[in-house]
Motif scaffolding. Structure first.
Motif, PDB file in Angstrom:
ATOM      1  N   ALA A 212     -32.709  -8.714  46.970  1.00  0.00           N
ATOM      2  CA  ALA A 212     -31.811  -9.678  46.338  1.00  0.00           C
ATOM      3  C   ALA A 212     -32.574 -10.621  45.418  1.00  0.00           C
ATOM      4  O   ALA A 212     -32.088 -10.962  44.334  1.00  0.00           O
ATOM      5  N   ALA A 213     -33.783 -11.030  45.812  1.00  0.00           N
ATOM      6  CA  ALA A 213     -34.549 -11.982  45.012  1.00  0.00           C
ATOM      7  C   ALA A 213     -34.996 -11.400  43.685  1.00  0.00           C
ATOM      8  O   ALA A 213     -35.055 -12.113  42.680  1.00  0.00           O
ATOM      9  N   GLY A 214     -35.306 -10.112  43.653  1.00  0.00           N
ATOM     10  CA  GLY A 214     -35.808  -9.502  42.419  1.00  0.00           C
ATOM     11  C   GLY A 214     -34.856  -8.560  41.739  1.00  0.00           C
ATOM     12  O   GLY A 214     -35.211  -7.923  40.753  1.00  0.00           O
ATOM     13  N   ASN A 215     -33.600  -8.433  42.299  1.00  0.00           N
ATOM     14  CA  ASN A 215     -32.601  -7.519  41.744  1.00  0.00           C
ATOM     15  C   ASN A 215     -33.045  -6.067  41.854  1.00  0.00           C
ATOM     16  O   ASN A 215     -32.813  -5.249  40.975  1.00  0.00           O
ATOM     17  N   HIS A 216     -33.706  -5.719  42.959  1.00  0.00           N
ATOM     18  CA  HIS A 216     -34.229  -4.365  43.156  1.00  0.00           C
ATOM     19  C   HIS A 216     -33.204  -3.487  43.861  1.00  0.00           C
ATOM     20  O   HIS A 216     -32.459  -3.944  44.734  1.00  0.00           O
ATOM     21  N   SER A 217     -33.201  -2.210  43.520  1.00  0.00           N
ATOM     22  CA  SER A 217     -32.364  -1.245  44.224  1.00  0.00           C
ATOM     23  C   SER A 217     -33.040  -0.861  45.535  1.00  0.00           C
ATOM     24  O   SER A 217     -34.270  -0.924  45.662  1.00  0.00           O
ATOM     25  N   ILE A 218     -32.240  -0.452  46.526  1.00  0.00           N
ATOM     26  CA  ILE A 218     -32.789  -0.156  47.845  1.00  0.00           C
ATOM     27  C   ILE A 218     -32.002   0.975  48.498  1.00  0.00           C
ATOM     28  O   ILE A 218     -30.780   1.076  48.329  1.00  0.00           O
ATOM     29  N   LEU A 219     -32.712   1.821  49.224  1.00  0.00           N
ATOM     30  CA  LEU A 219     -32.120   2.927  49.986  1.00  0.00           C
ATOM     31  C   LEU A 219     -32.381   2.678  51.470  1.00  0.00           C
ATOM     32  O   LEU A 219     -33.527   2.440  51.871  1.00  0.00           O
ATOM     33  N   LEU A 220     -31.318   2.724  52.263  1.00  0.00           N
ATOM     34  CA  LEU A 220     -31.417   2.537  53.711  1.00  0.00           C
ATOM     35  C   LEU A 220     -31.257   3.891  54.387  1.00  0.00           C
ATOM     36  O   LEU A 220     -30.235   4.569  54.208  1.00  0.00           O
ATOM     37  N   VAL A 221     -32.252   4.305  55.156  1.00  0.00           N
ATOM     38  CA  VAL A 221     -32.253   5.610  55.804  1.00  0.00           C
ATOM     39  C   VAL A 221     -32.295   5.400  57.313  1.00  0.00           C
ATOM     40  O   VAL A 221     -33.203   4.732  57.821  1.00  0.00           O
ATOM     41  N   GLY A 222     -31.334   5.946  58.025  1.00  0.00           N
ATOM     42  CA  GLY A 222     -31.334   5.789  59.470  1.00  0.00           C
ATOM     43  C   GLY A 222     -30.191   6.515  60.133  1.00  0.00           C
ATOM     44  O   GLY A 222     -29.241   6.949  59.469  1.00  0.00           O
ATOM     45  N   PRO A 223     -30.262   6.666  61.452  1.00  0.00           N
ATOM     46  CA  PRO A 223     -29.200   7.359  62.194  1.00  0.00           C
ATOM     47  C   PRO A 223     -27.877   6.618  62.105  1.00  0.00           C
ATOM     48  O   PRO A 223     -27.830   5.440  61.741  1.00  0.00           O
TER      49      PRO A 223
END
Length: 503
Positions: A212-223
């Protein structure tokens, strides 16, 4: 033989280009023709306008009526031209005065009774009048007044019916004229779901704070069931407050589809399209180009749940907009540009059954099946996602305890401070730093440079990954208030790219 000329606007992407509505009455057999590259909706205005004029107590002229919508090569669509066409006919037939028509622009769809119905793109048209110097006031349906008045300098005169508009021009006193619409009262600050509701997942919350602070994209991987969707739904509450200009940009895009509501003002968009969505639904399209989900998420969040379930070709259309922040939809006769500065949050299971690596679950997927499943997300797209985070299961004892995490407001305060620091330093968020700016502003210390070089060789990261790690490290340093990027900042940034690897 009479002629009346009024001004309106046509939507072409984000542009609301000026249109001259020319109405000509001539002797001859009664007829009604609309020319100027009008689509079916515009041509159907003939019947709506005739009924609205007659039900308003006016006489529909039994003459040869020609309506020209200029420029002729600009496509015209929707019912927004009903009002200026009706007024043009009444002015050309001397049923209303025409002396002040040049001071206004008009848009509105007419019902058969003469009532004005709301239109799409009112805010985009209001913005266009401001860009053109605000020479004319705008008369449009009452339902669009609050939206159009968000442009502070625009002179908006709302009306409920054709009869009210005619009364405005035929009025003998000021009291009988339409009143200028004042700017809508600012809604209360937007409320978002609170991060304090999420139990555990301290590391993932930290990663989302950095994103959120840097406007970065993110992928969440988990069960399944680890809270990926719950975390993503609360992410918009961490983002910095929208500026007036950002809010206008986002609202103008939503206005093009008729989705904007005044209570959404300055609320970050959150779009979560289903994985069966087509490429056109995601990026926009149609014979008359409309914005897609990435543009409707402009200045907000685009959440793609079950990422590998999307068609791979659909996902790959995101690659260029993620880099440029814009999408250009080309057709044989036209091009339409839409903004697409969205923040991508994606979520996926690690394997088809979802339990690969789960401490208590049993995964029956073979290594080859897992590779094929994760390979549905192409390497080039994965390479453009700044951060990739593993979301593990929450222990039962934490689930049974009371939620004691930080609230969204506390995290958002740190994010706001870091974002303001970036704007003061470089005039943009860290995500949008160019290669040259990265070389100048994102130099790590000696230890950080050595660690990054070692990891680049070990994981065979690309040059794009190298630059994205440095951008994330710059954001982590900003959150800690450090002018320099230290080794610990680089180490933390590298930990956010190890959930998956391009394959």
């Amino acid at each position: 033989m009479s002629l009346a000329v009024l001004k309106s606007r046509a939507l072409a992407g984000m542009k609301a280009q000026e249109v001259s509505v020319e109405v000509h009455l001539a002797n001859g057999l009664p007829s009604f023709a609309i020319v100027g590259l009008a689509d079916t909706e515009v041509k159907e205005a003939k019947d709506r306008v005739r009924a609205a004029i007659q039900n308003g107590g006016f006489e529909f002229p039994a003459q040869r009526i020609t309506v020209n919508l200029a420029p002729a090569d600009l496509p015209k669509e929707s019912g927004r031209f009903d009002l200026p066409i009706a007024l043009g006919i009444l002015a050309a037939s001397k049923q209303i005065p025409s002396t002040r028509l040049h001071q206004y622009e008009f848009a509105g769809e007419l019902s058969l009774s003469g009532e004005l119905r709301p239109i799409r793109g009112a805010l985009a048209m209001s913005l266009a009048t401001r860009r053109d110097g605000g020479r004319r006031a705008f008369i449009l349906p009452q339902a669009n007044a609050d939206e159009a008045a968000l442009v502070a300098t625009a002179a908006i005169y709302p009306a409920g019916s054709l009869l009210q508009v005619c009364g405005h021009f035929a009025a003998k006193s000021v009291d009988a004229m339409l009143s200028r619409h004042e700017a809508a009262p600012q809604p209360v600050p937007p409320e978002y779901p609170d991060f304090a509701d999420v139990k555990g997942q301290v590391l993932v919350k930290r990663a989302l704070e950095v994103a959120a602070a840097g406007n970065h994209s993110i992928l969440l991987v988990g069960p399944p069931g680890t809270g990926k969707t719950m975390l993503a739904a609360r992410f918009a509450g961490l983002l910095p407050m929208m500026t007036d200009e950002e809010a206008l940009e986002a609202a103008a895009v939503q206005s093009l589809t008729g989705e904007f509501r005044i209570e959404q003002w300055k609320r970050r968009p959150f779009r979560s399209p289903h994985h069966t969505s087509s490429g056109a639904a995601l990026v926009g399209g149609g014979s008359v180009p409309r914005p897609g989900e990435i543009s409707l998420a402009h200045r907000g969040v685009l959440f793609l749940d079950e990422l590998p379930e999307f068609d791979r070709r659909v996902l790959d259309v995101l690659r260029e907009p993620m880099e440029s922040g814009r999408i250009t939809i080309s057709r044989a006769a036209r091009q339409s540009d839409f903004p697409a500065h969205f923040q991508l949050i994606a979520a996926m299971n690690p394997c088809p059954c979802g339990y690969e690596g789960h401490p208590n679950g049993v995964c029956h997927c073979s290594p080859d099946l897992i590779n094929r499943y994760q390979g549905r997300v192409s390497g080039p797209l994965l390479d453009r996602i700044d951060m990739q985070m593993v979301v593990g299961p929450v222990p039962p004892e934490i689930l049974a305890a009371d939620a004691d995490g930080e609230s969204s407001l506390a995290i958002a305060a740190r994010v706001q401070a870091a974002a303001e620091l970036q704007l003061r330093r470089q005039g943009k968020r860290n995500q949008y730093l160019s290669t040259r700016e990265i070389d100048q502003l994102c130099k790590p210390d000696k230890g950080g440079k050595a660690k990054l070089k070692q990891s680049m060789e070990h994981f065979q990261w690309s040059g794009r990954a190298y630059h994205r790690i440095l951008r994330v490290a710059r954001t982590i340093a900003d959150l800690s208030g450090s002018e320099r990027i230290l080794e610990k900042h680089v180490m933390e940034a590298m930990q956010y790219r190890r959930a998956l690897h391009p394959r």
